[in-house]
Write a protein that holds these residues in place. Structure first.
Motif, PDB file in Angstrom:
ATOM      1  N   UNK A  24       0.835  -1.200   0.000  1.00  0.00           N
ATOM      2  CA  UNK A  24       0.000   0.000   0.000  1.00  0.00           C
ATOM      3  C   UNK A  24       0.876   1.259   0.000  1.00  0.00           C
ATOM      4  N   UNK A  25       0.588   2.172  -0.888  1.00  0.00           N
ATOM      5  CA  UNK A  25       1.283   3.459  -0.941  1.00  0.00           C
ATOM      6  C   UNK A  25       2.574   3.451  -1.740  1.00  0.00           C
ATOM      7  N   UNK A  26       3.052   2.273  -2.125  1.00  0.00           N
ATOM      8  CA  UNK A  26       4.337   2.207  -2.832  1.00  0.00           C
ATOM      9  C   UNK A  26       4.274   2.910  -4.183  1.00  0.00           C
ATOM     10  N   UNK A  27       3.249   2.607  -4.969  1.00  0.00           N
ATOM     11  CA  UNK A  27       3.168   3.169  -6.321  1.00  0.00           C
ATOM     12  C   UNK A  27       3.137   4.693  -6.307  1.00  0.00           C
ATOM     13  N   UNK A  28       2.368   5.268  -5.399  1.00  0.00           N
ATOM     14  CA  UNK A  28       2.286   6.724  -5.309  1.00  0.00           C
ATOM     15  C   UNK A  28       3.639   7.324  -4.927  1.00  0.00           C
ATOM     16  N   UNK A  29       4.300   6.719  -3.946  1.00  0.00           N
ATOM     17  CA  UNK A  29       5.603   7.218  -3.503  1.00  0.00           C
ATOM     18  C   UNK A  29       6.643   7.072  -4.608  1.00  0.00           C
ATOM     19  N   UNK A  30       6.630   5.959  -5.300  1.00  0.00           N
ATOM     20  CA  UNK A  30       7.599   5.710  -6.374  1.00  0.00           C
ATOM     21  C   UNK A  30       7.396   6.695  -7.520  1.00  0.00           C
ATOM     22  N   UNK A  31       6.144   6.923  -7.901  1.00  0.00           N
ATOM     23  CA  UNK A  31       5.863   7.850  -8.987  1.00  0.00           C
ATOM     24  C   UNK A  31       6.256   9.275  -8.618  1.00  0.00           C
ATOM     25  N   UNK A  32       6.014   9.671  -7.376  1.00  0.00           N
ATOM     26  CA  UNK A  32       6.397  11.019  -6.934  1.00  0.00           C
ATOM     27  C   UNK A  32       7.906  11.179  -6.979  1.00  0.00           C
ATOM     28  N   UNK A  33       8.628  10.183  -6.531  1.00  0.00           N
ATOM     29  CA  UNK A  33      10.084  10.243  -6.547  1.00  0.00           C
ATOM     30  C   UNK A  33      10.607  10.224  -7.979  1.00  0.00           C
ATOM     31  N   UNK A  34       9.994   9.410  -8.817  1.00  0.00           N
ATOM     32  CA  UNK A  34      10.402   9.322 -10.213  1.00  0.00           C
ATOM     33  C   UNK A  34      10.242  10.679 -10.903  1.00  0.00           C
ATOM     34  N   UNK A  35       9.146  11.372 -10.617  1.00  0.00           N
ATOM     35  CA  UNK A  35       8.904  12.691 -11.208  1.00  0.00           C
ATOM     36  C   UNK A  35       9.958  13.689 -10.735  1.00  0.00           C
ATOM     37  N   UNK A  36      10.207  13.726  -9.428  1.00  0.00           N
ATOM     38  CA  UNK A  36      11.182  14.674  -8.887  1.00  0.00           C
ATOM     39  C   UNK A  36      12.579  14.415  -9.443  1.00  0.00           C
ATOM     40  N   UNK A  37      12.979  13.154  -9.478  1.00  0.00           N
ATOM     41  CA  UNK A  37      14.311  12.824  -9.990  1.00  0.00           C
ATOM     42  C   UNK A  37      14.414  13.128 -11.483  1.00  0.00           C
ATOM     43  N   UNK A  38      13.350  12.876 -12.213  1.00  0.00           N
ATOM     44  CA  UNK A  38      13.344  13.172 -13.641  1.00  0.00           C
ATOM     45  C   UNK A  38      13.476  14.655 -13.905  1.00  0.00           C
ATOM     46  N   UNK A  39      12.779  15.457 -13.129  1.00  0.00           N
ATOM     47  CA  UNK A  39      12.854  16.906 -13.279  1.00  0.00           C
ATOM     48  C   UNK A  39      14.264  17.402 -12.967  1.00  0.00           C
ATOM     49  N   UNK A  40      14.830  16.927 -11.864  1.00  0.00           N
ATOM     50  CA  UNK A  40      16.188  17.326 -11.483  1.00  0.00           C
ATOM     51  C   UNK A  40      17.186  16.925 -12.569  1.00  0.00           C
ATOM     52  N   UNK A  41      17.026  15.747 -13.118  1.00  0.00           N
ATOM     53  CA  UNK A  41      17.917  15.268 -14.173  1.00  0.00           C
ATOM     54  C   UNK A  41      17.811  16.144 -15.420  1.00  0.00           C
ATOM     55  N   UNK A  42      16.589  16.527 -15.796  1.00  0.00           N
ATOM     56  CA  UNK A  42      16.387  17.408 -16.946  1.00  0.00           C
ATOM     57  C   UNK A  42      17.067  18.758 -16.727  1.00  0.00           C
ATOM     58  N   UNK A  43      16.948  19.282 -15.519  1.00  0.00           N
ATOM     59  CA  UNK A  43      17.543  20.589 -15.217  1.00  0.00           C
ATOM     60  C   UNK A  43      19.064  20.517 -15.293  1.00  0.00           C
ATOM     61  N   UNK A  44      19.643  19.470 -14.709  1.00  0.00           N
ATOM     62  CA  UNK A  44      21.099  19.324 -14.746  1.00  0.00           C
ATOM     63  C   UNK A  44      21.600  19.146 -16.177  1.00  0.00           C
ATOM     64  N   UNK A  45      20.864  18.379 -16.966  1.00  0.00           N
ATOM     65  CA  UNK A  45      21.262  18.168 -18.361  1.00  0.00           C
ATOM     66  C   UNK A  45      21.210  19.483 -19.140  1.00  0.00           C
ATOM     67  N   UNK A  46      20.190  20.291 -18.907  1.00  0.00           N
ATOM     68  CA  UNK A  46      20.058  21.577 -19.604  1.00  0.00           C
ATOM     69  C   UNK A  46      21.193  22.514 -19.214  1.00  0.00           C
ATOM     70  N   UNK A  47      21.519  22.546 -17.923  1.00  0.00           N
ATOM     71  CA  UNK A  47      22.617  23.424 -17.476  1.00  0.00           C
ATOM     72  C   UNK A  47      23.944  22.961 -18.059  1.00  0.00           C
ATOM     73  N   UNK A  48      24.142  21.644 -18.116  1.00  0.00           N
ATOM     74  CA  UNK A  48      25.374  21.088 -18.672  1.00  0.00           C
ATOM     75  C   UNK A  48      25.488  21.422 -20.156  1.00  0.00           C
TER      76      UNK A  48
END
Length: 119
Positions: A24-48
């Motif tokens: 219970x709750x795993x999918x929601x937590x995983x998706x939230x983390x996946x979104x945050x990490x994906x956004x951070x990765x996009x930002x770092x790639x753009x700055x690079x």
């Protein structure tokens, strides 16, 4: 080759996710983390790609290096759309936000014809 005292543990990530998704709750937590990490990765790639360091982005945005560090982290901070837009401009990008239907059937036709005449 020396005898290994410990044997490596095989990790089947797909099987792990399949089993963990039953909790219970795993999918929601995983998706939230996946979104945050994906956004951070996009930002770092753009700055690079722009060849900039955090201090340069901060100067372009009129803020501090620590503020840029918070923006680029996948932590508790949730940046505003305005901040993301300013960051995108500072690294030479355009911010694009999409709402993608979760229903797979709808995803195939996700882009409606906005110029279609109402007949």
């Amino acid at each position: 080759m020396a005898d290994l005292k410990f044997q490596p543990v095989c990790h089947d990530h797909k099987a792990f996710l399949e089993e963990a998704s039953k909790r219970r709750g795993f999918n929601e937590a995983y998706e939230a983390l996946e979104f945050k990490c994906g956004l951070a990765s996009e930002m770092l790639a753009a700055r690079t790609r722009a060849g900039l360091i955090q201090e340069a982005v901060a100067t372009r945005m009129g803020t501090t290096k620590s503020a840029i560090s918070r923006l680029e982290s996948a932590g508790k901070h949730a940046p505003s759309v305005a901040s993301l837009k300013r960051y995108a401009e500072a690294v030479g990008c355009t911010l694009k936000i999409e709402l993608i239907p979760t229903d797979r059937k709808l995803r195939k036709n996700a882009k409606p014809d906005l110029h279609q005449d109402a007949a």
